[in-house]
Design a protein around this motif. Structure first.
Motif, mmCIF file in Angstrom:
data_model
loop_
_atom_site.group_PDB
_atom_site.id
_atom_site.type_symbol
_atom_site.label_atom_id
_atom_site.label_comp_id
_atom_site.label_asym_id
_atom_site.label_seq_id
_atom_site.Cartn_x
_atom_site.Cartn_y
_atom_site.Cartn_z
ATOM 1 N N SER A 48 0.814 -1.213 0.000
ATOM 2 C CA SER A 48 0.000 0.000 0.000
ATOM 3 C C SER A 48 0.844 1.258 0.000
ATOM 4 O O SER A 48 0.318 2.342 -0.139
ATOM 5 C CB SER A 48 -0.952 -0.006 1.197
ATOM 6 O OG SER A 48 -0.201 0.015 2.390
ATOM 7 N N GLY A 49 2.158 1.138 0.161
ATOM 8 C CA GLY A 49 3.017 2.288 0.064
ATOM 9 C C GLY A 49 3.361 2.929 1.398
ATOM 10 O O GLY A 49 3.988 3.970 1.429
ATOM 11 N N GLY A 50 2.985 2.348 2.499
ATOM 12 C CA GLY A 50 3.275 2.941 3.788
ATOM 13 C C GLY A 50 3.896 1.951 4.749
ATOM 14 O O GLY A 50 3.680 0.744 4.650
ATOM 15 N N ASP A 51 4.682 2.469 5.675
ATOM 16 C CA ASP A 51 5.300 1.644 6.703
ATOM 17 C C ASP A 51 4.723 2.077 8.044
ATOM 18 O O ASP A 51 4.936 3.216 8.479
ATOM 19 C CB ASP A 51 6.818 1.821 6.674
ATOM 20 C CG ASP A 51 7.527 0.897 7.645
ATOM 21 O OD1 ASP A 51 6.900 -0.071 8.129
ATOM 22 O OD2 ASP A 51 8.721 1.137 7.931
ATOM 23 N N PRO A 52 3.970 1.208 8.715
ATOM 24 C CA PRO A 52 3.311 1.622 9.958
ATOM 25 C C PRO A 52 4.288 2.008 11.063
ATOM 26 O O PRO A 52 4.009 2.910 11.851
ATOM 27 C CB PRO A 52 2.476 0.407 10.374
ATOM 28 C CG PRO A 52 2.674 -0.628 9.346
ATOM 29 C CD PRO A 52 3.604 -0.133 8.319
ATOM 30 N N VAL A 53 5.441 1.370 11.125
ATOM 31 C CA VAL A 53 6.413 1.690 12.175
ATOM 32 C C VAL A 53 6.974 3.092 11.949
ATOM 33 O O VAL A 53 7.054 3.903 12.879
ATOM 34 C CB VAL A 53 7.539 0.628 12.195
ATOM 35 C CG1 VAL A 53 8.618 1.017 13.194
ATOM 36 C CG2 VAL A 53 6.969 -0.738 12.529
ATOM 37 N N LYS A 54 7.347 3.398 10.715
ATOM 38 C CA LYS A 54 7.862 4.737 10.411
ATOM 39 C C LYS A 54 6.771 5.791 10.566
ATOM 40 O O LYS A 54 7.039 6.916 10.985
ATOM 41 C CB LYS A 54 8.432 4.780 8.994
ATOM 42 C CG LYS A 54 9.734 4.029 8.866
ATOM 43 C CD LYS A 54 10.300 4.168 7.474
ATOM 44 C CE LYS A 54 11.599 3.407 7.332
ATOM 45 N NZ LYS A 54 12.155 3.511 5.976
#
Length: 76
Positions: A48-54
């Motif tokens: 989806s193009g996103g990193d939840p941790v970042k």
């Protein structure tokens, strides 16, 4: 008696042309109802193009000071 033109026909033509313009603009701007089945199967949810941790780190660094979930606060 003075003969008066039929203004009702002008109004009907105007409303009809505006209605047609609205119909064509709505149909040209409409989105597809559903994506193709191949496209949905080829794109897994992890891309989806996103990193939840970042994202959490970014929120905590820039936003958490003013936007608290458990308290009422006002932003800058």
């Amino acid at each position: 008696m003075k003969k008066v033109g039929n203004h009702n026909s002008i109004t009907r033509k105007l409303l009809f042309s505006l209605g047609l313009a609205l119909i064509f603009s709505l149909s040209s701007l409409a989105q597809d109802a559903a994506p193709a089945p191949d496209a949905a199967a080829a794109a897994p949810a992890t891309t989806s193009g996103g990193d939840p941790v970042k994202g959490k780190e970014l929120f905590n660094a820039n936003c958490a000071a003013c936007h608290k979930l458990d308290a009422k606060a006002t932003g800058p």
